[in-house]
Design a protein around this motif. Structure first.
Motif, PDB file in Angstrom:
ATOM      1  N   HIS B 266      12.863  92.280 -26.943  1.00 16.26           N
ATOM      2  CA  HIS B 266      12.248  91.921 -28.628  1.00 16.26           C
ATOM      3  C   HIS B 266      13.748  90.892 -29.089  1.00 16.26           C
ATOM      4  O   HIS B 266      13.130  90.180 -29.577  1.00 16.26           O
ATOM      5  N   GLU B 267      14.891  90.930 -28.966  1.00 17.38           N
ATOM      6  CA  GLU B 267      15.828  90.043 -29.869  1.00 17.38           C
ATOM      7  C   GLU B 267      15.319  88.315 -28.892  1.00 17.38           C
ATOM      8  O   GLU B 267      15.432  87.702 -30.003  1.00 17.38           O
ATOM      9  N   HIS B 270      12.463  87.361 -31.229  1.00 19.51           N
ATOM     10  CA  HIS B 270      13.860  86.991 -32.245  1.00 19.51           C
ATOM     11  C   HIS B 270      14.348  85.350 -32.123  1.00 19.51           C
ATOM     12  O   HIS B 270      14.156  84.585 -32.983  1.00 19.51           O
ATOM     13  N   HIS B 295       8.827  87.484 -38.801  1.00 18.55           N
ATOM     14  CA  HIS B 295       9.676  87.734 -37.339  1.00 18.55           C
ATOM     15  C   HIS B 295       9.714  88.525 -35.797  1.00 18.55           C
ATOM     16  O   HIS B 295      10.072  89.185 -35.423  1.00 18.55           O
ATOM     17  N   GLU B 296       9.668  89.685 -36.499  1.00 17.75           N
ATOM     18  CA  GLU B 296       8.841  90.676 -36.127  1.00 17.75           C
ATOM     19  C   GLU B 296       7.571  90.627 -35.136  1.00 17.75           C
ATOM     20  O   GLU B 296       8.019  91.208 -34.307  1.00 17.75           O
ATOM     21  N   SER B 297       6.849  89.275 -35.983  1.00 21.75           N
ATOM     22  CA  SER B 297       5.249  89.056 -35.506  1.00 21.75           C
ATOM     23  C   SER B 297       6.035  88.801 -33.538  1.00 21.75           C
ATOM     24  O   SER B 297       6.031  89.126 -32.683  1.00 21.75           O
ATOM     25  N   SER B 299       8.736  89.209 -31.727  1.00 21.55           N
ATOM     26  CA  SER B 299      10.347  90.121 -31.131  1.00 21.55           C
ATOM     27  C   SER B 299       8.881  91.068 -30.401  1.00 21.55           C
ATOM     28  O   SER B 299       9.270  90.844 -29.093  1.00 21.55           O
ATOM     29  N   ARG B 300       8.335  91.576 -31.147  1.00 22.36           N
ATOM     30  CA  ARG B 300       7.096  92.485 -31.348  1.00 22.36           C
ATOM     31  C   ARG B 300       6.357  92.162 -29.879  1.00 22.36           C
ATOM     32  O   ARG B 300       5.339  92.676 -29.397  1.00 22.36           O
ATOM     33  N   SER B 419       7.429  95.007 -43.286  1.00 17.14           N
ATOM     34  CA  SER B 419       7.585  94.005 -42.298  1.00 17.14           C
ATOM     35  C   SER B 419       7.246  94.607 -40.545  1.00 17.14           C
ATOM     36  O   SER B 419       6.315  93.330 -39.687  1.00 17.14           O
ATOM     37  N   TYR B 420       7.512  95.864 -40.421  1.00 15.05           N
ATOM     38  CA  TYR B 420       7.610  96.545 -38.857  1.00 15.05           C
ATOM     39  C   TYR B 420       6.506  96.301 -38.181  1.00 15.05           C
ATOM     40  O   TYR B 420       6.151  95.923 -37.559  1.00 15.05           O
ATOM     41  N   GLY B 423       4.825  92.847 -38.236  1.00 16.17           N
ATOM     42  CA  GLY B 423       4.659  91.855 -36.790  1.00 16.17           C
ATOM     43  C   GLY B 423       3.939  92.078 -35.781  1.00 16.17           C
ATOM     44  O   GLY B 423       2.932  91.577 -35.517  1.00 16.17           O
ATOM     45  N   ASN B 424       3.547  93.855 -35.368  1.00 21.72           N
ATOM     46  CA  ASN B 424       2.379  94.398 -34.816  1.00 21.72           C
ATOM     47  C   ASN B 424       1.057  93.936 -34.945  1.00 21.72           C
ATOM     48  O   ASN B 424       0.233  93.135 -34.223  1.00 21.72           O
TER      49      ASN B 424
END
Lengths: 501, 501
Positions: B266-267, B270, B295-297, B299-300, B419-420, B423-424
């Motif tokens: 995940h990180e 990012h 950003h979450e897109s 990492s996820r 945002s979380y 990202g998905n």
């Protein structure tokens, strides 16, 4: 009047507080660059450090700062702390502001280029590459001394930056006594029949075991791991971001047991000094060690006077044997003599306790001669060789092992070297007084109790931070001016015993 | 005219450059505080961070900055980068400058106190402790929205800080589709006969082995270890000091193999985003990811869409078996299903890939209702319970596991949560386009080749930094506006297979 004074003091302290915060930030960035930065980010980090240094410079040389300094210079009866704060600020202000701005910039560019040239010259062992830069740096410094002013000797002005109050006159006396004593002692050691083997330290010690032992000793010394940490870097150093964050680094060599061990004890001495600085000095810019020389007195005291003593190892050698199978067949005397072996060598940073001061005195004599126009940069390699030959009995075969070995001159740090040897003198003088104040000191050390040492140093040195000048501090601590006799006595006693002379 | 423009641009960029340097320094200090600071120095570090943040604030809100913004707002035909630079600077300027200074200060004190109160309230699981603070924070934010202005919905103003261009109108549509699809899928999964065992991940994995495996995967992903490093901290995070120093942290649990592994992937997502930002964006304040959602897109995408896929483990599971004896008797399907097990839970940060979005949507619905005066802080615990019951089929027994679980609200970060889940949605839409551009993508993944993924993301997302707004970016990358159908399709396909429904 009083209200105005308080308001001025408040404003002045606000400026100093900003400097402390910026220095703390700069410290973390620098530490990280030495300890953990990814390779590719080094250039950018340099830019960030440059920017923050510029901000520090702006505050140090602002009109605001100038006004505060002037205001307090016209005030009488300042307390010791405020007086020191003003003196400090003035010194830094003068150091740059007295020099015409274009000169200062030209010099900054010169030294920043000179470092890379020095590195290349050292790699290629070619002094001629570096010589033109060195020549210019010295010319600049001589010109700067003109702006800064001087009393008896031009070189004194430079010395004062690193060891406030020290002069060529004082050092000539201290260092010539010390030099003669060491040269004579070294002569006897060379003729001694005692041969010391150092093979036991090359028996392959894992990093983990070394680290654990070093940390154990640091704890016994009183280094506070809740206010610091130990990391790895190419060259060991100590850095303080504040009194509750004072970090040490070391470097582990599997086939040199002494290296990480004594570097940790050395840096631990520096670090304990900084950790002991009282909270009350926060925001004064006096909350740190007072000078390079006094700082070295702390590190060398722990490393050599304590850390290479019989009494210290009376307690710690059995522990070392418990931890390291490599010492199973080693007797106490073999170990003790091994960590005190005298071996004249060409490189200052690898020198033993006895000959170390000679390396420093050579540099002092050379710097003094350069700034008094007794020699020129052209003479340097030969003067260097001659002095090594005369004092240590060996001479470098090339420039890399000779005149190019230290980076100090490439950054213009003339006047810095003497601090290293001053540290030795201070340390022995402290020991003498400490033994009067704590008569059973060595008995305690034999039992692994190092608390009295720590307490004495804290009470007499650490707690004052940078409030008193070194010359004041040593009189407060020992009742007399700095002199060489205690260190000479100490060396004579120690090496007569070890080398049976 | 042209010369004046260039001079203004130069001056403007100088200000932005200062901000970048200060942010980089601040980043290192923050990272160090999370990773290695000695316990006793935390309060002082807070002061240093506060000082530097204040310096950043001064630059962002200076008259100088205001003049630059005004100048460029009167210029037509700015290139994309300059236009973004100005918009960015203006946004930050307005965010604070439109609010009366005393209000802003009062609010800063309130949120800084609220964090400690929230912590205590969470510890004691007592929402009533935190409620008065939350009430005041929301009142302030509502007042601020008045200063900032809004179009259709007050909440939009807050959303825009985290995901520029997103609105309640858009999110209502996206999130209601997504919510209904997940709730319906979850319902089927609950009735499925497939039972997944997760015992294999609790078989005791050493930190060293986990670290080595995670680093191996990060390397395969394309994370550049010469421009970053992996450390340990309580909660995993990614932080960038510049594009060549982007660091990851993780936390190792011996009895939960998945935790460090997937947090590193995940990180890593990012971090690769930040490492790919081109040099040319240095000094523009656009040299970083464009929004929280994008950003979450990244990492996820790496963590779930790639990192929990059959194809990914077709290559990496044999390697895991080679490294970990604990998986000796484990079959591929057991492992694959184990890392994709669906288990409705109360805590967002522990949620599985499917139910995670529901946690976010609940928070979105609550925040929107709060800022549109449809509910009050008094209603929160009950609304929270009702929504968990309705969407996930479970409800918290106490406030700590319910309304108090996240720290976001104590800092006033309303509008951040969506945002979380965005990202998905972004991620699945990227996947769809990526598969069109690289038809044999999954074939390559099966052979451990992740380079095409990295390259596609770099070409379509990373290289633009923060130059284009998320809404622009997704059209550039995929040819259509953000929509929920790709993620819903993806979820339906994946879980039909795993749960045989």
């Amino acid at each position: 009047m009083c209200e105005q004074f308080n308001q001025q003091l408040k404003g002045f302290k606000e400026e100093l507080q900003k400097l402390e915060y910026l220095n703390s930030a700069l410290g973390v960035l620098y530490w990280d660059m030495r300890v953990g930065i990814p390779r590719k980010s080094v250039p950018y980090r340099g830019q960030v450090l440059g920017y923050l240094s510029g901000e520090i410079y702006k505050i140090q040389t602002s009109d605001k700062m100038k006004n505060y300094i002037e205001y307090f210079n016209n005030e009488n009866e300042l307390d010791d702390i405020t007086k020191s704060m003003v003196e400090n600020a003035q010194k830094i202000y003068n150091q740059t502001k007295k020099i015409p701005e274009d000169k200062y910039k030209e010099y900054a560019i010169l030294t920043s280029n000179a470092e890379a040239v020095w590195e290349e010259a050292k790699d290629k062992s070619d002094y001629n590459l570096f010589k033109p830069y060195l020549k210019k740096i010295i010319e600049f410094q001589k010109e700067f001394i003109g702006y800064w002013g001087y009393k008896d000797n031009k070189y004194d002005t430079l010395l004062d930056f690193y060891e406030p109050g020290i002069t060529t006159q004082k050092l000539d006396k201290l260092f010539s006594e010390l030099r003669d004593a060491i040269v004579s002692l070294l002569d006897k050691i060379k003729k001694s029949k005692v041969k010391i083997s150092e093979e036991i330290f090359a028996r392959g010690f894992t990093k983990q075991d070394q680290e654990s032992f070093s940390k154990y000793i640091l704890k016994k010394m009183g280094y506070d791991f809740d206010a610091g940490r130990v990391d790895e870097s190419v060259h060991p150093f100590t850095i303080n971001f504040e009194n509750k964050d004072v970090r040490i680094t070391t470097h582990y060599y599997e086939n040199e047991f002494r290296s990480a061990l004594f570097s940790c004890i050395h840096e631990g001495g520096h670090a304990i000094y900084e950790q002991d600085i009282p909270e009350s000095l926060k925001g004064t810019m006096l909350g740190n060690g007072v000078s390079m020389g006094v700082h070295e007195s702390q590190s060398r005291f722990y490393e050599n006077i304590i850390g290479r003593s019989k009494e210290f190892w009376a307690f710690f050698f059995p522990e070392a044997k418990r931890r390291f199978n490599q010492f199973k067949d080693v007797e106490f005397n073999e170990f003790y003599k091994g960590i005190n072996a005298v071996r004249p060598s060409l490189i200052r940073t690898e020198a033993d306790e006895l000959t170390y001061s000679l390396h420093v005195i050579i540099r002092y004599e050379i710097e003094k001669a350069l700034f008094n126009d007794e020699i020129t940069v052209d003479d340097l390699p030969q003067v260097w060789k001659d002095k090594y030959k005369e004092y240590l009995g060996i001479e470098p075969k090339n420039d890399a092992d000779g005149v190019l070995q230290d980076m100090h001159w490439s950054g213009g740090s003339f006047g810095y070297f003497p601090s290293y040897a001053l540290g030795n003198l201070y340390g022995a003088q402290f020991l003498n007084k400490m033994l009067k104040d704590v008569p059973d000191l060595y008995e305690k050390i034999k039992h692994g109790n190092l608390d009295d040492i720590h307490q004495w140093l804290n009470e007499n040195i650490h707690k004052y931070g940078a409030v008193y000048k070194p010359a004041d501090l040593i009189i407060r601590a020992t009742g007399e001016e700095l002199n060489a006799k205690y260190f000479i006595e100490y060396l004579n006693n120690k090496y007569s015993d070890i080398y049976d002379i």
